[in-house]
Scaffold this motif. Structure first.
Motif: not given
Length: 290
Positions: A230, A233-234, A237, A279, A283
């Protein structure tokens, strides 16, 4: 004679207000450009690259403080695993040789995970960095506002304005410039807060890694992995938010209405800041991390 004096005063006030508007706009647009450009640069860095000194500090703390605790947890988990393995097989009446191979394999995996914690953790963020950099190549829109072009359009529009309109515009630009400075500070807090959260998250990595070899305790490690992905991948975003912001900024036209254009830039920057704040929760919800 008085007409000449009034004209001189009006010209002086017009120059003063025009200069104030231009100064406020230059400061405002420069701050916005710096912060939006900083987003792409910050989210594309790994924990090692962002600040090597902090990373070394966190790694040393993890190795000297957390790893011994993880070793005790491994011992407890493996003992629990051994007891459960024997009791599940009818109190050792159905013991097979493969059970011991399975147990020793789990033991090896547990020790390997803890001893290579930082390698595995950084691999997750390397994947995140690759995705962010790839997204940066796809998002071709320029996030920077063309300050010179904006000011040129503003000057053209201000030439036809009365003194009262210029006073209102000067107050508006002063207010919006102040708001932009606040938004710039919030964006910095969001970016630095994410990296600090990453460092805090990785500092205790050996503890959840030490639980991975057991089915029941392994939920701690599984959730930790979801949290790692998370955080990684934040950044992706955030890049998407910057891309959307770039498209919105490109649609602003100064020549149509100066006041609406000015507040449009402010509104889009507020939306960008709010989106960046969301975000993290987005995420975590996608990866089911809690």
């Amino acid at each position: 004679m008085f007409d000449g004096i009034f004209e001189a005063i009006e010209e002086w006030m017009r120059g003063l207000l025009t200069g104030m508007v231009e100064s406020n706009l230059t400061t405002m647009f420069t701050d916005v450009n710096e912060k939006t450009g900083e987003i792409a640069a910050q989210v594309g860095q790994t924990p090692q690259g962002w600040n090597g000194s902090i990373f070394s500090l966190i790694q040393n703390l993890s190795d000297s403080v957390i790893v011994p605790i993880a070793g005790m947890i491994i011992t407890f988990v493996l003992c629990y695993e051994l007891i459960s393995m024997f009791t599940e097989k009818n109190n050792m009446h159905e013991v097979d040789t493969w059970m011991f191979f399975k147990y020793f394999f789990k033991m090896w995996v547990a020790v390997y995970l803890v001893s290579h914690t930082f390698d595995i953790t950084m691999a997750v963020f390397d994947v995140g960095q690759h995705i962010v950099n790839a997204a940066g190549g796809v998002i071709e829109s320029d996030t920077a506002i063309n300050v010179d072009a904006m000011l040129e359009q503003m000057k053209t529009a201000m030439e036809s304005m009365e003194i009262g309109e210029l006073v209102i515009l000067a107050l508006e630009t002063m207010l919006v410039s102040l708001c932009m400075k606040i938004m710039s500070v919030l964006i910095t807090v969001i970016l630095y807060g994410r990296m600090i959260e990453i460092y805090l998250y990785t500092s205790v990595a050996p503890i959840p890694f030490s639980t991975m070899s057991n089915r029941e305790w392994g939920q701690i490690g599984n959730n930790y992995f979801r949290g790692l992905f998370a955080l990684g991948f934040q950044g992706f975003f955030m890049m998407v938010c910057v891309g959307i912001y770039a498209v919105l900024i490109a649609t602003i036209e100064i020549s149509d209405n100066m006041h609406s254009a000015l507040f449009g830039v402010a509104a889009y920057t507020v939306i960008l800041c709010f989106s960046l704040m969301k975000t993290a929760n987005l995420s975590k919800s996608i990866f089911n991390a809690h």
